[in-house]
Design an enzyme around this catalytic site. Structure first.
Site, PDB file in Angstrom:
ATOM      1  N   CYS A  42      -0.528 107.925  37.226  1.00  0.00           N
ATOM      2  CA  CYS A  42       0.346 108.786  37.885  1.00  0.00           C
ATOM      3  C   CYS A  42       0.604 108.049  39.245  1.00  0.00           C
ATOM      4  O   CYS A  42      -0.543 107.245  39.727  1.00  0.00           O
ATOM      5  CB  CYS A  42      -0.175 110.150  37.933  1.00  0.00           C
ATOM      6  N   ASP A  44       0.224 109.609  42.138  1.00  0.00           N
ATOM      7  CA  ASP A  44      -0.605 110.348  42.937  1.00  0.00           C
ATOM      8  C   ASP A  44      -1.774 109.370  43.607  1.00  0.00           C
ATOM      9  O   ASP A  44      -2.527 108.724  43.179  1.00  0.00           O
ATOM     10  CB  ASP A  44      -1.633 111.292  41.933  1.00  0.00           C
ATOM     11  N   ARG A  46      -4.538 109.785  44.799  1.00  0.00           N
ATOM     12  CA  ARG A  46      -6.010 110.146  44.528  1.00  0.00           C
ATOM     13  C   ARG A  46      -6.323 109.410  43.260  1.00  0.00           C
ATOM     14  O   ARG A  46      -7.465 109.759  42.877  1.00  0.00           O
ATOM     15  CB  ARG A  46      -6.099 111.762  44.499  1.00  0.00           C
ATOM     16  N   HIS A  98      -4.111 112.958  35.120  1.00  0.00           N
ATOM     17  CA  HIS A  98      -5.107 113.287  35.949  1.00  0.00           C
ATOM     18  C   HIS A  98      -4.845 114.893  35.880  1.00  0.00           C
ATOM     19  O   HIS A  98      -3.876 115.306  35.750  1.00  0.00           O
ATOM     20  CB  HIS A  98      -5.119 112.581  37.299  1.00  0.00           C
ATOM     21  N   CYS A 101      -2.220 117.610  38.314  1.00  0.00           N
ATOM     22  CA  CYS A 101      -1.165 116.635  38.378  1.00  0.00           C
ATOM     23  C   CYS A 101      -0.011 117.502  39.114  1.00  0.00           C
ATOM     24  O   CYS A 101       0.603 118.698  38.357  1.00  0.00           O
ATOM     25  CB  CYS A 101      -0.806 116.111  37.220  1.00  0.00           C
TER      26      CYS A 101
END
Ligand SMILES: [Zn+2]
Length: 214
Positions: A42, A44, A46, A98, A101
């Protein structure tokens, strides 16, 4: 003063630290890359691929998009997979989702975010298909987390249904597609144990014979 000043300073320190460990690290890396792993994860912020699995530059070939989706019409993702498999000859494809999400959560709600809603549409379809299973979970967070896992499992299937991966198996090339999930809350990367390593693990309807064989 540049808004990026801090980033350039960080970069100089990072490059220095690596060179202290291995003075020729970057020179060697500049000559070639030979990663054994393709990471599909992803976007993302993080979920930084290399850091999570303790890999240095050169160890991971990486493709990231919102909610780690693999579509058979996505020239970008398919080109990454094709280059990684046919040219770099990676041995493992790590589809990594993750928990929590935001893309998966959006696909479960009725709020519009724009263009991204179309990108996430197949996850909305998966949510609809799995609605009875997901209804067993007590709250939205648990349903989101379970759909994050189911999304990874679906994307592992999508990767193993590509002719890129199937042709590698036809050639006898060792290649495994793994499904993993990362916990933002604990930093742990977990194997979902849905690894596909050969054509016999693919449902017959998705198995293709080598190109030209009738
Ligand atoms: Zn995400």
């Amino acid at each position: 003063m540049s808004d990026l000043k801090q980033l350039f300073e960080n970069n100089a320190r990072w490059a220095d630290a690596i060179k202290q460990e291995d003075p020729e690290f970057f020179e060697k890396l500049a000559r070639q890359q030979a990663p054994e792993y393709l990471w599909i994860g992803c976007s993302d912020a993080r979920v930084p691929a290399n850091e999570i699995v303790g890999m240095l530059p050169g160890d991971l070939f990486v493709h990231r998009n919102v909610a780690n989706v693999v579509l058979h019409t996505d020239l970008n993702c398919l080109s990454v997979i094709q280059y990684a498999v046919d040219v770099l000859k990676v041995k493992h494809i790590l589809v990594t989702g993750h928990y929590g999400c935001g893309g998966v959560r959006s696909a479960m709600r009725d709020t519009q975010f724009g263009l991204i809603d179309g990108w996430l549409r197949t996850i909305r379809d998966l949510y609809y298909e799995q609605r009875e299973h997901l209804a067993q979970f007590g709250n939205e967070e648990e349903r989101v987390d379970r759909l994050c896992e189911l999304n990874v499992i679906q994307q592992v299937a999508n990767v193993s249904h590509t002719t890129i991966v199937q042709n590698a198996w036809h050639r006898g090339q060792a290649l495994s597609v793994h499904g993993c999930i990362y916990g933002i809350k604990d930093g742990l990367w977990k194997n979902l144990n849905v690894t596909v390593s050969g054509l016999e693990q693919v449902p017959p309807q998705y198995r293709l014979r080598p190109l030209g064989e009738v």
